[in-house]
Design a protein around this motif. Structure first.
Motif, PDB file in Angstrom:
ATOM      1  N   LEU A   3       0.870  -1.170   0.000  1.00 22.79           N
ATOM      2  CA  LEU A   3       0.000   0.000   0.000  1.00 22.79           C
ATOM      3  C   LEU A   3       0.907   1.220   0.000  1.00 22.79           C
ATOM      4  N   ILE A   4       0.703   2.093  -0.973  1.00 24.50           N
ATOM      5  CA  ILE A   4       1.635   3.187  -1.196  1.00 24.50           C
ATOM      6  C   ILE A   4       0.890   4.518  -1.096  1.00 24.50           C
ATOM      7  N   HIS A   5       1.505   5.446  -0.366  1.00 22.63           N
ATOM      8  CA  HIS A   5       0.890   6.765  -0.206  1.00 22.63           C
ATOM      9  C   HIS A   5       1.406   7.700  -1.291  1.00 22.63           C
ATOM     10  N   CYS A   6       0.521   8.203  -2.136  1.00 19.13           N
ATOM     11  CA  CYS A   6       0.919   9.175  -3.157  1.00 19.13           C
ATOM     12  C   CYS A   6       0.887  10.573  -2.529  1.00 19.13           C
ATOM     13  N   PRO A   7       2.020  11.261  -2.496  1.00 18.26           N
ATOM     14  CA  PRO A   7       2.049  12.564  -1.834  1.00 18.26           C
ATOM     15  C   PRO A   7       1.303  13.657  -2.609  1.00 18.26           C
ATOM     16  N   CYS A   9      -1.697  12.935  -4.527  1.00 16.20           N
ATOM     17  CA  CYS A   9      -3.123  12.638  -4.353  1.00 16.20           C
ATOM     18  C   CYS A   9      -3.503  12.601  -2.876  1.00 16.20           C
ATOM     19  N   ASP A  10      -2.486  12.466  -2.009  1.00  9.16           N
ATOM     20  CA  ASP A  10      -2.676  12.335  -0.564  1.00  9.16           C
ATOM     21  C   ASP A  10      -3.628  11.183  -0.238  1.00  9.16           C
ATOM     22  N   GLU A  11      -3.378  10.049  -0.933  1.00  8.95           N
ATOM     23  CA  GLU A  11      -4.181   8.858  -0.667  1.00  8.95           C
ATOM     24  C   GLU A  11      -3.252   7.648  -0.617  1.00  8.95           C
ATOM     25  N   HIS A  62      -1.314   4.875 -12.728  1.00  9.17           N
ATOM     26  CA  HIS A  62      -2.755   4.776 -12.968  1.00  9.17           C
ATOM     27  C   HIS A  62      -3.515   5.699 -12.026  1.00  9.17           C
ATOM     28  N   GLY A  63      -2.972   6.892 -11.805  1.00  3.41           N
ATOM     29  CA  GLY A  63      -3.608   7.895 -10.953  1.00  3.41           C
ATOM     30  C   GLY A  63      -3.234   9.240 -11.509  1.00  3.41           C
ATOM     31  N   CYS A  64      -2.456   9.990 -10.728  1.00  6.95           N
ATOM     32  CA  CYS A  64      -2.063  11.323 -11.198  1.00  6.95           C
ATOM     33  C   CYS A  64      -0.902  11.256 -12.184  1.00  6.95           C
ATOM     34  N   THR A  81       8.399   6.576   4.427  1.00  9.06           N
ATOM     35  CA  THR A  81       7.735   7.824   4.050  1.00  9.06           C
ATOM     36  C   THR A  81       7.704   7.936   2.522  1.00  9.06           C
ATOM     37  N   THR A  82       6.842   8.807   2.023  1.00 13.94           N
ATOM     38  CA  THR A  82       6.907   9.213   0.608  1.00 13.94           C
ATOM     39  C   THR A  82       6.884  10.739   0.574  1.00 13.94           C
TER      40      THR A  82
END
Lengths: 96, 417
Positions: A3-7, A9-11, A62-64, A81-82
């Motif tokens: 599970l990866i946090h996109c900084p 999209c903040d998701e 497949h997002g931003c 962290t990301t």
């Protein structure tokens, strides 16, 4: 599945949305013609490949679709962290 | 070492097979060796075997942090083939196949080398053209490989789906008949037994924590969890952990370590006669002598030392297998596992001297090291013993990443990366 946090999209989202893009903070030489073969070798091919915290790039394809950086422990695969591309490399001590 | 034969088998059957002697002693480290090999997988044990049997160097230790054959030697899908595109690779892998053919006899140990053939499926016009080019290139190098039509593929592998309305129709295939499989554990055990019989110490559960160097820069020995061990020469054959070990000697390599996963099904009766690879859908599969379907996956996308890998890749692999072999779509998978493979930028191995005197490295085998075990071990032993490469491994230096003389199997190999 990671599970990866996109900084951007903040998701926090499943690995399948992301692609890995190798070691982070490798700076392209400003004056390429002045580089020796050894410097090119290091830039192109030599990697730290650490067993432990690893600074690396990911892309939220497949997002931003933007690139960002992460620190991940390569023994546990846990993300410490990301952070956004261009932000300074976080100090490992501050992540513990 | 007691020799295995039909007679000894018969003799021991009379005592219920309870009196077989140990195949190798569980050695403790001595203070000093001529050569220390780091990593007791097939490659490392094989190198020790060839050092002792062909070069007369018997004061050798093979040191492993775990048990022998417990790393990638025991985790691979046991495929043997030599149908590589480039001349350098074809020579190295075909040298290996030459050694595989006689290995059981040489070691007096059944490594169960099975020449069942490897069929690579072509699913597109591009596949057909590049595979035919591949076949010509292989044949020019003396490597057997031939083209099969769709019908001939079906005849060779009856459970293959060759219907025209398949999502990835089979348009033919390249068959290397000398390719096949072997019993992976037996390779490590056979080499270990042969090396130990010639005086090599096999030291298990002893992690090498650092390589120590002399003031003049040459190698002094290795620091281990059982203390310092002096050595004139050190050969590192540590697969996914090569970067970590070599960095302690100040040598940075062009390697990244990735998880590579594999899985097996429940055992079934013999149905699958050979090895089948399909690059377009990324599947490779064979059947073990126990009856399990052995299925290989690709590497995970991220570097890791976790020896696990993610489930999405397994799902993708199974999807590929059931696409090409719909007959297997209700089979249950028994277990899956991962190993850590060291990958070079050009996807070719490094068997080489290093800038450190007396330090040698055999690494970068990536996803395909098992097939190379005898050839890599043989040429690595040569390189260590003579302090210069064998002609076969001479192109596989670490300097090629500086000079640009890459052996670019990344783009050319007979497998999708």
């Amino acid at each position: 599945m990671l599970l990866i946090h996109c900084p951007y999209c903040d998701e926090t989202l499943p690995e399948a949305e992301f692609t890995y893009a190798g070691e982070a903070h490798i700076v392209r030489p400003l004056d390429p013609s002045a580089q020796t073969d050894e410097q090119w070798e290091t830039f192109m091919f030599i990697r730290r490949n650490p067993k432990g915290p690893h600074y690396e790039r990911w892309r939220h394809l497949h997002g931003c679709a933007r690139y960002f950086n992460a620190v991940r422990d390569t023994v546990t695969d846990k993300f410490l962290t990301t952070y956004k591309a261009g932000e300074p490399r976080p100090d490992l001590e501050s992540l513990k | 070492m007691s020799r295995f034969s039909a007679l000894s088998l018969l003799k021991h059957s009379l005592s219920g097979h309870k009196n077989w002697s140990k195949q190798w002693p569980d050695s403790q480290p001595k203070a000093e060796y001529d050569v220390i090999i780091v990593g007791a997988g097939g490659h490392g044990l094989g190198a020790a075997y060839y050092l002792s049997s062909q070069h007369g160097i018997t004061n050798v230790a093979v040191i492993d942090k775990g048990w022998l054959g417990g790393g990638n030697t025991g985790r691979n899908t046991t495929i043997i083939r030599s149908n590589y595109l480039y001349d350098e690779s074809a020579r190295l892998f075909d040298h290996s196949v030459d050694l595989w053919e006689n290995l059981s006899q040489e070691l007096n140990y059944n490594v169960m080398y099975s020449r069942r053939g490897c069929l690579m499926l072509a699913h597109t016009v591009h596949d057909v053209q590049s595979f035919k080019r591949h076949i010509h290139s292989n044949r020019l190098n003396g490597v057997d490989n031939r083209w099969l039509t769709t019908e001939e593929c079906k005849e060779f592998v009856p459970c293959l789906n060759t219907s025209r309305d398949a999502r990835y129709p089979v348009m033919g295939g390249a068959l290397q008949e000398r390719a096949g499989t072997a019993r992976h554990d037996a390779v490590a055990w056979g080499y270990a037994r042969g090396a130990a019989a010639r005086g090599v110490d096999i030291i298990q559960n002893c992690a090498v924590t650092a390589i120590r160097r002399n003031p003049d820069g040459s190698v002094a020995g290795v620091e281990t969890s059982k203390g310092f061990i002096k050595a004139r020469k050190v050969g590192v054959s540590a697969a996914g952990h090569t970067s970590v070990v070599m960095q302690t000697a100040g040598v940075n390599l062009p390697l990244e370590s990735y998880p590579l996963q594999a899985l097996v099904s429940e055992p079934v009766k013999p149905i699958f006669p050979c090895v089948v690879m399909s690059n377009a859908v990324h599947a490779y599969i064979s059947q073990s002598d126990k009856g399990e379907l052995v299925i290989g996956s690709g590497t995970d996308q991220y570097t890791s030392y976790s020896q696990r890998g993610g489930l999405p890749l397994i799902e993708h692999t199974i999807a590929a297998i059931t696409e090409v072999f719909p007959i297997f779509n209700r089979m249950r998978m028994l277990r899956k596992w991962g190993g850590i493979v060291d990958v070079t930028p050009d996807r070719s191995a490094i068997i080489s001297k290093t800038p450190v005197g007396g330090l040698y490295v055999n690494c970068g085998w990536g996803t395909g090291g098992f097939k190379a075990t005898p050839g890599a071990a043989h040429t690595f032993a040569w390189t260590i013993a003579k302090d210069e490469p064998h002609p076969i491994n001479a192109p596989f230096t670490m300097e090629r990443f500086r000079t640009g003389r890459l052996i670019d199997e990344a783009a050319a190999a007979a497998v999708a990366h």
